[in-house]
Design a protein around this motif. Sequence first.
Motif, short mmCIF file in Angstrom:
data_model
loop_
_atom_site.label_atom_id
_atom_site.label_comp_id
_atom_site.label_asym_id
_atom_site.label_seq_id
_atom_site.Cartn_x
_atom_site.Cartn_y
_atom_site.Cartn_z
N GLU A 4 3.86 -10.00 1.00
CA GLU A 4 3.92 -9.88 2.49
C GLU A 4 3.40 -8.45 3.11
O GLU A 4 3.61 -7.55 2.06
CB GLU A 4 5.54 -9.77 3.01
CG GLU A 4 6.13 -11.42 3.14
CD GLU A 4 6.84 -11.57 1.94
OE1 GLU A 4 7.00 -10.81 1.06
OE2 GLU A 4 7.54 -12.70 1.85
N ARG A 5 2.96 -8.46 4.19
CA ARG A 5 2.28 -7.18 4.69
C ARG A 5 3.32 -6.38 5.40
O ARG A 5 3.70 -7.36 6.54
CB ARG A 5 1.11 -7.31 5.41
CG ARG A 5 0.10 -8.32 4.33
CD ARG A 5 -1.23 -8.40 5.00
NE ARG A 5 -2.06 -7.06 5.04
CZ ARG A 5 -2.95 -6.48 5.84
NH1 ARG A 5 -3.07 -7.54 6.95
NH2 ARG A 5 -3.46 -5.66 5.76
N LEU A 7 3.90 -2.97 8.15
CA LEU A 7 3.07 -1.82 8.98
C LEU A 7 4.46 -0.84 9.02
O LEU A 7 5.49 -1.22 9.55
CB LEU A 7 2.58 -2.05 10.19
CG LEU A 7 1.90 -0.75 10.96
CD1 LEU A 7 0.56 -1.33 10.98
CD2 LEU A 7 2.96 -0.61 11.89
N ARG A 28 6.58 -1.04 -1.60
CA ARG A 28 5.49 -1.08 -2.40
C ARG A 28 5.76 -1.79 -3.85
O ARG A 28 5.12 -2.74 -4.46
CB ARG A 28 4.47 0.04 -2.57
CG ARG A 28 3.13 -0.39 -3.51
CD ARG A 28 2.47 0.64 -3.87
NE ARG A 28 3.62 1.32 -5.10
CZ ARG A 28 3.31 2.58 -5.68
NH1 ARG A 28 2.53 3.41 -5.22
NH2 ARG A 28 4.22 3.02 -6.32
N PHE A 32 5.73 -5.39 -1.71
CA PHE A 32 5.06 -5.52 -0.27
C PHE A 32 3.60 -4.75 -0.16
O PHE A 32 3.61 -3.94 -1.05
CB PHE A 32 5.83 -5.10 0.96
CG PHE A 32 7.31 -5.76 1.20
CD1 PHE A 32 7.08 -6.65 1.89
CD2 PHE A 32 8.32 -5.48 0.38
CE1 PHE A 32 8.45 -7.34 2.31
CE2 PHE A 32 9.47 -6.01 0.39
CZ PHE A 32 9.56 -7.39 1.54
N GLU A 33 2.72 -5.16 0.61
CA GLU A 33 1.67 -4.58 0.74
C GLU A 33 2.02 -3.67 2.26
O GLU A 33 2.46 -4.20 3.15
CB GLU A 33 0.28 -5.40 1.13
CG GLU A 33 -0.74 -4.72 1.46
CD GLU A 33 -1.90 -5.46 1.89
OE1 GLU A 33 -2.98 -4.69 2.69
OE2 GLU A 33 -1.98 -6.68 1.92
N ILE A 35 1.39 -0.82 4.83
CA ILE A 35 0.25 -0.02 5.79
C ILE A 35 1.21 1.07 6.64
O ILE A 35 2.08 0.75 7.23
CB ILE A 35 -0.48 -1.04 6.84
CG1 ILE A 35 -1.00 -2.07 6.00
CG2 ILE A 35 -1.38 -0.29 7.54
CD1 ILE A 35 -1.46 -3.27 6.98
N GLU A 53 -3.62 -6.06 12.11
CA GLU A 53 -3.52 -6.17 10.78
C GLU A 53 -2.86 -7.40 10.27
O GLU A 53 -2.56 -7.61 8.95
CB GLU A 53 -2.71 -4.94 10.06
CG GLU A 53 -3.45 -3.61 10.21
CD GLU A 53 -4.58 -3.42 9.25
OE1 GLU A 53 -4.70 -4.32 8.34
OE2 GLU A 53 -5.65 -2.75 9.61
N VAL A 55 0.24 -8.36 10.14
CA VAL A 55 1.52 -8.06 9.34
C VAL A 55 2.54 -8.99 9.56
O VAL A 55 2.97 -9.55 10.60
CB VAL A 55 1.78 -6.53 9.63
CG1 VAL A 55 1.01 -5.75 9.38
CG2 VAL A 55 2.52 -6.18 10.76
N ASP A 56 3.33 -9.04 8.64
CA ASP A 56 4.64 -9.92 8.67
C ASP A 56 5.94 -9.32 9.28
O ASP A 56 6.75 -9.73 9.61
CB ASP A 56 5.09 -10.28 7.26
CG ASP A 56 3.90 -11.10 6.59
OD1 ASP A 56 3.51 -12.26 6.95
OD2 ASP A 56 3.24 -10.65 5.74
#
Length: 130
Positions: A4-5, A7, A28, A32-33, A35, A53, A55-56
């Motif tokens: 999952e991303r 921000l 991280r 998670f990715e 940002i 982006e 994001v999730d």
Amino acid sequence: MSGERILIAKVGLDGHDRGIKVVARILRDAGFEVIYTGLFQTPETVAAAAVDEDVDAIGLSMLSGAHMTLAPLVVAEVRKRGSEIPIILGGIVPDHDLDELRAAGISTVLTPGATAEQIANEVRNAVTTG
């Protein structure tokens, strides 16, 4: 790895970023990715970055006491862009503000003392349930 991303952002004039950097590393390490938008963001720039982006989830960090003003503005900006991205708030938030923040669209509020496991689990839960 969850994939999952998320921000994460500091909104407003609060320049204390040690906590958000720790949270970024926790997320991280949990897969998670992450940002990070940096300091002094506006609700509009956070919403635009999150939608751009794809994001999730969005994680907001606020220590300045402006959470009752700025967090709902971020929710409104995200919804104005047609997105239902869950928004998680972390920071110094009095208990008496929690219900109003949830009513304004904040998915979860994490306060000081949350463990790394709690942070990762709450973000995962917000991503899963919206």
